[in-house]
Motif scaffolding. Structure first.
Motif, short mmCIF file in Angstrom:
data_model
loop_
_atom_site.label_atom_id
_atom_site.label_comp_id
_atom_site.label_asym_id
_atom_site.label_seq_id
_atom_site.Cartn_x
_atom_site.Cartn_y
_atom_site.Cartn_z
N ARG A 1 -16.73 32.00 40.20
CA ARG A 1 -17.99 32.83 40.34
C ARG A 1 -17.76 33.62 41.74
O ARG A 1 -17.96 34.83 41.90
CB ARG A 1 -19.17 32.23 40.38
CG ARG A 1 -20.62 33.06 40.66
CD ARG A 1 -21.67 32.25 40.35
NE ARG A 1 -22.35 32.21 39.05
CZ ARG A 1 -22.25 31.05 38.57
NH1 ARG A 1 -21.66 29.85 38.95
NH2 ARG A 1 -22.35 30.82 37.30
N GLU A 2 -17.27 32.72 42.67
CA GLU A 2 -17.01 33.26 44.07
C GLU A 2 -15.92 34.37 44.08
O GLU A 2 -16.19 35.31 44.61
CB GLU A 2 -16.69 32.19 45.15
CG GLU A 2 -16.28 32.72 46.41
CD GLU A 2 -15.81 31.67 47.39
OE1 GLU A 2 -15.57 31.87 48.48
OE2 GLU A 2 -15.33 30.52 46.75
N LEU B 1 -21.50 38.17 31.52
CA LEU B 1 -22.91 38.01 31.94
C LEU B 1 -23.55 37.02 30.85
O LEU B 1 -24.13 35.97 31.32
CB LEU B 1 -23.52 39.17 31.87
CG LEU B 1 -25.11 39.32 32.04
CD1 LEU B 1 -25.45 38.57 33.61
CD2 LEU B 1 -25.68 40.86 32.12
N ILE B 2 -23.06 37.18 29.31
CA ILE B 2 -23.69 36.47 28.45
C ILE B 2 -23.27 34.88 28.37
O ILE B 2 -23.83 34.03 28.30
CB ILE B 2 -23.90 37.30 27.13
CG1 ILE B 2 -24.80 38.59 27.23
CG2 ILE B 2 -24.28 36.31 26.03
CD1 ILE B 2 -24.32 39.37 26.01
N ALA B 3 -21.88 34.91 28.38
CA ALA B 3 -21.26 33.85 28.19
C ALA B 3 -21.10 32.69 29.34
O ALA B 3 -21.36 31.72 29.23
CB ALA B 3 -19.92 34.20 27.83
N PHE B 4 -21.09 33.27 30.43
CA PHE B 4 -20.94 32.44 31.66
C PHE B 4 -22.20 32.72 32.84
O PHE B 4 -22.09 31.83 33.58
CB PHE B 4 -19.48 32.78 32.42
CG PHE B 4 -18.44 32.84 31.62
CD1 PHE B 4 -17.94 31.49 30.92
CD2 PHE B 4 -17.65 33.81 31.21
CE1 PHE B 4 -16.95 31.23 30.14
CE2 PHE B 4 -16.54 33.50 30.49
CZ PHE B 4 -16.11 32.23 29.98
N LYS B 5 -23.17 33.61 32.64
CA LYS B 5 -24.39 33.97 33.39
C LYS B 5 -23.39 34.29 34.77
O LYS B 5 -24.41 33.94 35.71
CB LYS B 5 -25.09 32.60 33.61
CG LYS B 5 -25.55 32.24 32.05
CD LYS B 5 -26.44 33.03 31.75
CE LYS B 5 -27.27 32.56 30.15
NZ LYS B 5 -26.07 32.03 29.00
N MET B 6 -22.59 34.95 34.79
CA MET B 6 -22.10 35.54 36.00
C MET B 6 -22.38 36.75 36.30
O MET B 6 -22.06 37.57 35.28
CB MET B 6 -20.43 35.43 36.06
CG MET B 6 -20.07 34.01 36.10
SD MET B 6 -18.14 33.90 36.21
CE MET B 6 -17.94 32.01 36.14
#
Length: 493
Positions: free
Chosen positions: A296-297, A415-420
């Motif tokens: 994410r970072e 966005l949907i799969a990893f909420k990133m």
């Protein structure tokens, strides 16, 4: 991001030195030394060899996600390099057979089979061969954390070598036929140097380790390779559909104009390409340990840093676009809006950061195949619709549309799969600053000497945009990079 930032900066420095050399050779000397048709020939041979090399590797590049399991210097990485060489040779033989079968379909133009491309068609074989092995050894070196050698050789050294035949023909010291052979040699040398670098690092292990390839690892590698044949070739198919359609519809001259204009747009993507080469290894390792926070970072920082880099370069290029065409023959003015749309497309692509690496190295990597299938169709359809209407500008518009659609799909999936979600208010502030700086630069008084005008306008953009990025602390990486040099100048933030 420390190691990534350092290596990205190092790679980018050499990449931009390469851009300067490429700018001198491709954008200043080449259009005056060669006809537009001859420029178009080079614009086909280079990209086509990249595309065919990607096919000939037979998806082996996709196995890089499993290299952490091969990694063992003591055991010579379990014959990973030998596997790559063997598979690449098989792929090369398949390519040569297909090149023979489909030669007439590729070289014919407007019903004519005798073209300049036909005269030099078989140059594609050595070009493809050495491009294939450059890609293989560059992949291997990157997996061993040598992420800069391939970039330096490809972005800097190769352009330096190519400058030699261009200077020779510009000075009328050689004929075009001799130029082509020296140009071919210039494209071959970087592969030999990269192989030698791997040898000097004592990593040239070409012994097989068949015992290591148990049923599980074989199944995984075959599966990922089959998948990578499509996902690896698809981006290059998408990138080359436009030149193929332009060549078929208008001929090599228009292809040459498009090639030169497109080159200006690709300058914007250089920091992104450098980051891709470096980030791939780190994201792969992070997935292995399920370090979601690290991924994410990397994703978040890559988006804002690459957006700002791309914006800056686009502003410099487009604010000086009038001056650019002072250095080109009059025929190339037809490519003006190619620069605009290709540049906008690369801004979109850069702003998306490393979304392709995040998705491509995750457990959902197969979904990329669905995106590519759709995008190949979208690319072909948009080119067939827009090129007849807008000519080479239509091809650039189609390219920008494709980049937008692809990155939108990837963004939504991650966005949907990893909420990133990598974007925040800083992205909007950066874009607003870019728009303001562009219009301020565009409306500066014009200086009669276009070289002085370009320098002064570019300095203005660099200072104003740099101050805005630094003042609002839009990118941690850029701020830290600037702080290091400001400290040396004893300037405190």
């Amino acid at each position: 991001m420390g190691i990534i930032r350092q290596q990205t900066i190092k790679s980018s420095i050499y990449s931009y030195l390469g851009v300067l050399i490429g700018f001198l050779s491709v954008n200043i000397l080449q259009p005056h030394a060669l006809t537009t048709a001859q420029v178009g020939l080079l614009g086909i041979l280079g990209p086509y060899s990249l595309m065919f090399a990607q096919f000939a590797i037979l998806g082996f590049n996709g196995t890089a996600r499993y290299f952490p399991y091969f990694r063992s210097e003591e055991k010579k990485h379990h014959g990973y390099l030998f596997l790559g060489i063997a598979i690449s040779l098989i792929g090369m033989l398949i390519y040569i057979a297909l090149a023979w079968i489909f030669k007439n379909d590729l070289v014919s133009q407007k019903g004519q089979k005798i073209t300049l491309f036909a005269d030099y068609y078989w140059f594609l074989v050595p070009l493809t061969f050495f491009t294939l092995f450059f890609n293989l050894f560059n992949l291997y070196a990157r997996m061993l954390y040598n992420t800069t050698s391939g970039t330096i050789l490809n972005e800097f050294a190769k352009r330096l070598f190519i400058l030699i035949p261009i200077v020779l023909i510009y000075l009328n010291l050689i004929q075009f036929s001799s130029f082509m052979w020296i140009w071919l040699l210039a494209n071959i040398i970087p592969t030999l140097l990269l192989i030698n670098r791997v040898r000097r690092d004592n990593q040239l292990f070409i012994q097989p380790d068949i015992a290591f390839l148990d049923k599980d690892i074989r199944t995984k590698m075959i599966s990922i390779s089959l998948f990578a044949i499509l996902t690896g070739s698809a981006p290059l198919i998408i990138q080359n559909v436009d030149t193929y359609i332009i060549y078929k519809k208008f001929g090599l001259s228009e292809t040459g104009i498009y090639t030169i204009a497109f080159y200006f747009g690709t300058i914007i993507s250089i920091p992104t390409r450098s980051l891709y080469n470096i980030a791939f290894t780190f994201v792969t390792e992070a997935w292995k340990t399920n370090d979601i926070a690290k991924i994410r970072e990397l994703y978040e920082k890559s988006c804002i840093t690459q957006l700002l880099s791309a914006l800056f370069l686009f502003i410099v290029i487009w604010a000086n676009v009038g001056n650019i065409f002072h250095i080109l023959p009059p025929a190339y003015i037809a490519g003006k809006y190619v620069i605009l749309f290709v540049g906008l497309g690369f801004i979109i692509d850069s702003a998306a950061g490393i979304n392709n690496i995040v998705l491509g190295t995750s457990k959902y990597y197969r979904y990329d195949m669905l995106f590519y299938i759709f995008l190949i169709g979208l690319t072909i359809a948009s080119n067939l619709i827009l090129v007849p209407i807008y000519g080479i500008t239509g091809a650039a518009m189609a390219y920008a549309i494709t980049l937008f659609a692809f990155n939108l799909f990837r963004y939504l999936f991650i966005l949907i799969a990893f909420k990133m979600q990598p974007f925040n208010y800083k992205s909007l502030v950066g874009m607003a600053a870019g728009v303001i700086v562009y219009y301020a630069a565009a409306y500066l008084p014009q200086i009669n000497n276009f070289i002085v005008d370009t320098i002064m306008r570019s300095i203005f953009i660099t200072i104003t945009f740099g101050v805005a990025v630094y003042y609002f602390n839009l990118s941690v990486d850029i701020t830290q990079f600037m702080d290091k040099y400001l400290v040396k100048l004893k300037i405190k933030r």
